[in-house]
Structure formats: structure tokens, C-alpha cells
Design a protein around this motif. Sequence first.
Motif, PDB file in Angstrom:
ATOM      1  N   PHE A  42       0.701  -1.243  -0.133  1.00 49.22           N
ATOM      2  CA  PHE A  42      -0.099   0.048   0.089  1.00 49.22           C
ATOM      3  C   PHE A  42       0.609   1.332   0.015  1.00 49.22           C
ATOM      4  N   GLU A  43       1.810   1.200   0.481  1.00 53.56           N
ATOM      5  CA  GLU A  43       2.993   2.455   0.642  1.00 53.56           C
ATOM      6  C   GLU A  43       3.623   2.512  -0.729  1.00 53.56           C
ATOM      7  N   GLU A  44       3.979   1.387  -1.438  1.00 53.39           N
ATOM      8  CA  GLU A  44       4.986   1.450  -2.340  1.00 53.39           C
ATOM      9  C   GLU A  44       4.369   1.927  -3.664  1.00 53.39           C
ATOM     10  N   PHE A  45       3.115   1.347  -3.919  1.00 50.71           N
ATOM     11  CA  PHE A  45       2.291   1.646  -5.045  1.00 50.71           C
ATOM     12  C   PHE A  45       1.180   2.423  -5.019  1.00 50.71           C
ATOM     13  N   GLU A  46       1.238   3.207  -5.796  1.00 50.49           N
ATOM     14  CA  GLU A  46       0.200   4.472  -5.832  1.00 50.49           C
ATOM     15  C   GLU A  46      -1.039   4.051  -6.347  1.00 50.49           C
ATOM     16  N   THR A  47      -1.125   3.161  -7.217  1.00 48.76           N
ATOM     17  CA  THR A  47      -2.368   2.801  -7.915  1.00 48.76           C
ATOM     18  C   THR A  47      -2.402   1.357  -8.129  1.00 48.76           C
ATOM     19  N   PRO A  48      -3.482   0.720  -8.313  1.00 44.53           N
ATOM     20  CA  PRO A  48      -3.577  -0.586  -8.898  1.00 44.53           C
ATOM     21  C   PRO A  48      -2.752  -1.051  -9.971  1.00 44.53           C
ATOM     22  N   ASP A  49      -2.875  -0.079 -10.804  1.00 42.26           N
ATOM     23  CA  ASP A  49      -2.142   0.107 -12.019  1.00 42.26           C
ATOM     24  C   ASP A  49      -0.787  -0.192 -11.857  1.00 42.26           C
ATOM     25  N   ASP A  50      -0.057   0.463 -10.972  1.00 41.83           N
ATOM     26  CA  ASP A  50       1.313   0.159 -10.826  1.00 41.83           C
ATOM     27  C   ASP A  50       1.578  -1.269 -10.131  1.00 41.83           C
ATOM     28  N   ILE A  51       0.737  -1.785  -9.555  1.00 41.05           N
ATOM     29  CA  ILE A  51       0.945  -3.213  -9.133  1.00 41.05           C
ATOM     30  C   ILE A  51       0.749  -3.799 -10.404  1.00 41.05           C
ATOM     31  N   ALA A  52      -0.200  -3.876 -11.169  1.00 36.60           N
ATOM     32  CA  ALA A  52      -0.492  -4.547 -12.401  1.00 36.60           C
ATOM     33  C   ALA A  52       0.626  -4.598 -13.423  1.00 36.60           C
ATOM     34  N   ASN A  53       1.307  -3.450 -13.347  1.00 36.10           N
ATOM     35  CA  ASN A  53       2.306  -3.266 -14.436  1.00 36.10           C
ATOM     36  C   ASN A  53       3.826  -3.776 -13.954  1.00 36.10           C
ATOM     37  N   MET A  54       3.762  -4.186 -12.691  1.00 39.72           N
ATOM     38  CA  MET A  54       4.988  -4.614 -12.076  1.00 39.72           C
ATOM     39  C   MET A  54       5.256  -6.346 -12.882  1.00 39.72           C
ATOM     40  N   ASP A  55       6.328  -6.585 -12.817  1.00 42.03           N
ATOM     41  CA  ASP A  55       6.774  -7.921 -13.376  1.00 42.03           C
ATOM     42  C   ASP A  55       6.466  -8.729 -12.316  1.00 42.03           C
ATOM     43  N   ILE A  56       5.698  -9.636 -12.709  1.00 46.10           N
ATOM     44  CA  ILE A  56       5.375 -10.847 -11.518  1.00 46.10           C
ATOM     45  C   ILE A  56       6.412 -11.446 -10.710  1.00 46.10           C
ATOM     46  N   ASP A  57       7.374 -11.594 -11.229  1.00 52.29           N
ATOM     47  CA  ASP A  57       8.464 -12.338 -10.295  1.00 52.29           C
ATOM     48  C   ASP A  57       9.054 -10.908  -9.372  1.00 52.29           C
TER      49      ASP A  57
END
Length: 70
Positions: A42-57
Motif C-alpha cells: 500500500f505504501e510502495e504503489f500509488e495505484t492498482p495499475d502500478d501493481i499490475a504493471n510490475m513484473d510478476i517475479d
Amino acid sequence: FAVQNLTREKQRFMNYLFMKCSGLAQEKTFSNTFGKAALAVFEEFETPDDIANMDIDQLASFIAQKGNNR
């Protein structure tokens, strides 16, 4: 008095989380919303898109590191 304050602050956080990314708040993505790994995400990522765009590994590694490999 401290318990009431803690409860109020947790509710305020949950309201903010819902506004920020309702899917994470509603779907119980983490077993403990206030756990180390969840709070780090929650602290690191601003939006759900930031999480979705991160490499899964990289995301899995990030969560494992922040959650003490749990």
C-alpha cells in the motif's frame, strides 16, 4: 481510550484504501490487511495499475521480502 483511537485509525485507513483501490479492500487480497507485506504494498504503489504493471517475479520477490518470506 487507546483502543478507540486505534479502531478509528484502522477504519480511516480502510476508507482511504477503498478510495485508492477498492478491489484490494473488497477482495481480501492479503490475509491481514495491516500485516507488514500488505502495508508495504500500500505504501510502495500509488495505484492498482502500478501493481499490475510490475513484473510478476519482481512483485513476488517484493512481497516475500517485505513479508519475511511468508
